[in-house]
Design an enzyme around this catalytic site. Structure first.
Site, PDB file in Angstrom:
ATOM      1  CG  HIS A 153      -0.199   0.326   2.517  1.00 55.83           C
ATOM      2  ND1 HIS A 153      -0.093   1.613   3.022  1.00 55.83           N
ATOM      3  CD2 HIS A 153       0.458  -0.479   3.388  1.00 55.83           C
ATOM      4  CE1 HIS A 153       0.591   1.576   4.150  1.00 55.83           C
ATOM      5  NE2 HIS A 153       0.933   0.325   4.404  1.00 55.83           N
ATOM      6  CB  CYS A 154       1.367   4.261  -1.398  1.00 55.16           C
ATOM      7  SG  CYS A 154       0.369   4.020  -2.888  1.00 55.16           S
ATOM      8  CG  MET A 155      -0.808   8.731   1.370  1.00 57.55           C
ATOM      9  SD  MET A 155      -1.690   8.701   2.952  1.00 57.55           S
ATOM     10  CE  MET A 155      -3.117   9.711   2.568  1.00 57.55           C
ATOM     11  CB  SER A 161       1.243   0.380  -3.373  1.00 57.98           C
ATOM     12  OG  SER A 161       0.136   1.017  -3.981  1.00 57.98           O
TER      13      SER A 161
END
Length: 212
Positions: A153-155, A161
């Site tokens: 994940h990222c934001m 990601s």
């Protein structure tokens, strides 16, 4: 060491019959590939009320390759859902406390059995995400080889990601960049920034030369 550098120089000079992979090639694949949006969230069946889960728990998660999931920051913090899904590894491609980053670390998951890796990457075209390609790929591969499941994940689960997962598919599964982008894009609406696409194109050319 000198011999190694000569070998690398020869690899770099090898002619690619089909030509160099470019940013534009990957942009076109992204534009031409439609995402197959799923009604049910991963980990749920028709007997579960996934709509309630999505609204109340802010879950944003898609399985983009067998046992590899991409999602957003809120989902990464939802340890109850990660447990339900059977996640064994979490890769945070946006670790940090500044705006645009996700402020989790290995201590956040210390009350679980999840193994964690954090990469301090900003979603900016000039960021050298390629320096983490092999680190991220090794971590994802570890999860798969151990019969586990990895949540990357990222934001938003769109750029950082996605780029890490694409690099894994290219390095460990030996997919061409266009093939990797097509597979992931079909399963999630991803869009790495142009700088990341450029680095993926460079990786593709490098790997293709090594395989000649």
């Amino acid at each position: 060491m000198e011999s190694t550098w000569r070998d690398r120089d020869r690899d770099f000079q090898k002619h690619l019959i089909d030509g160099e992979t470019t940013i534009q090639d990957l942009v076109e694949v992204l534009h031409d590939t439609k995402t197959n949006f799923q009604l049910l969230l991963p980990g749920f069946t028709d007997e579960d009320d996934s709509t309630i889960w999505r609204n109340q728990k802010d879950i944003d998660c898609d399985e983009v390759y067998e046992n590899i999931y991409i999602g957003d920051a809120a989902t990464a913090k939802n340890k109850e859902y990660l447990k339900k899904l059977g996640i064994t590894h979490v890769l945070n491609a946006a670790e940090g406390k500044r705006f645009g980053f996700v402020d989790t670390d290995k201590n956040y998951y210390k009350d679980t059995t999840i193994k964690y890796l954090g990469l301090p990457l900003a979603d900016r075209p000039w960021i050298c995400i390629s320096e983490y390609f092999y680190t991220a790929s090794a971590f994802i591969d570890e999860a798969i080889l151990q019969k586990g499941k990895v949540f990357v994940h990222c934001m938003m689960g769109i750029s950082r990601s996605a780029t890490c997962v694409l690099a894994y598919l290219m390095i460990k599964k030996q997919l061409l960049a266009a093939e990797a982008v097509t597979i992931v894009r079909q399963n999630r609406d991803i869009y790495p920034n142009e700088g990341f696409l450029h680095q993926l194109a460079q990786l593709d050319n490098q790997l293709r030369r090594q395989r000649l």
